[in-house]
Design an enzyme around this catalytic site. Sequence first.
Site, PDB file in Angstrom:
ATOM      1  N   SER A 252      71.973 117.840  -9.944  1.00 44.61           N
ATOM      2  CA  SER A 252      72.993 117.766  -8.670  1.00 44.61           C
ATOM      3  C   SER A 252      74.511 118.469  -9.016  1.00 44.61           C
ATOM      4  O   SER A 252      75.191 118.493  -7.880  1.00 44.61           O
ATOM      5  CB  SER A 252      73.413 116.288  -8.338  1.00 44.61           C
ATOM      6  N   LYS A 297      79.511 108.810  -5.769  1.00 43.37           N
ATOM      7  CA  LYS A 297      80.239 109.985  -6.303  1.00 43.37           C
ATOM      8  C   LYS A 297      81.574 110.311  -5.236  1.00 43.37           C
ATOM      9  O   LYS A 297      82.522 111.028  -5.807  1.00 43.37           O
ATOM     10  CB  LYS A 297      79.295 111.214  -5.917  1.00 43.37           C
TER      11      LYS A 297
END
Length: 358
Positions: A252, A297
């Site tokens: 990611s 996140k």
Amino acid sequence: MPRRSATMLAATLLLIALLCASVLMKVPYTEMSPGPTYNTLGVQEKTGTPVITVTGHESYPASGHLNMTTVQVTGAKYEPSLVNAVIGWLRDDVLVVPHDNVYPKGQSDADAKRQNAEEFALSEDHARTAALSQLGIPMGSELIVQAVTAGAPAEGRLHAGDQIVAVDGTPVADAEAVAKAVTRHQPGESAVFTVVPRVKEGSSEPGVRTDVTVPTVKSPDTGAAMVGIRPGLKHTYPFRIDIGLQDVGGPSAGLMFSLGIIDKLTPGDLTAGRFVAGTGTIDDAGAVGPIGGISMKLIAARDAGAEFFLAPAANCAEAAKDTPSGLHLVKVETLDGALKALEQIRSGQTSALPSCTS
């Protein structure tokens, strides 16, 4: 004892039993929480070395932040109690998901760590390729193992990033040639792969060509022999770009690595000193893909001090549902789009940024 008192006692004992059971009962869930963020323009805290180092090509100092974000995940063996799972569901900074969503059945911590490391290494290559393509810098190519199927014969023998030179002594130049070489065998026979193992990040030692014998099995789709790899072409680079993060896995960070590389290879600052964080996979063509744990996140980025967050378009709806106060979500679909968004941030045209909506 009066009937009413006996009923109340029985109900109390039943409640106590249920509470005890909820504390002891294990449920098949995994917990995610905000992890550390890493400035791709900065240095590693443990070693003091740059996160991205360019060797053999002119590079430029960069200020500001282009932070990749991470998620902390409980181990494969961890099983929360029902009470802990409920507490996690009620918290904003914990994400409780089914265990099998994170760890497929039979996958150990070691298996997960190896898979994450291989995905991370592949994402680094995609990031380099996308960045150099964006800058118009020519590259070469070589045939590699792009992925290894979990539980397949090749697992533990071949690894993502290994260069494939030959199969059974015959040179191969593309994925089709590998498939033809393997399917010449009957299921149960072995194929011999001549490979150059992927060089570990930061190592100056070149890979040594070696022969690896891999058993074949019958493909459930075609009935032909297979070893369980996905070969493909990987770009080679005219100079060295090292990404030196440790103890980080998964694909990611690709977008943020690409942006960090571009910032290092071009004069000026992409962020004009602003604090930008983000996430997203990236492919060789610069397309930005979705990731997991976006809500965690976002919290990690805001806690670190980020003003803007580059979010994959496919994650926008989820991200927009609960964006931390003070964090500006920016929708990105491509590396080129992310660069244009950074240009708008530099020029102060933040009202025109492509935004995420729920």
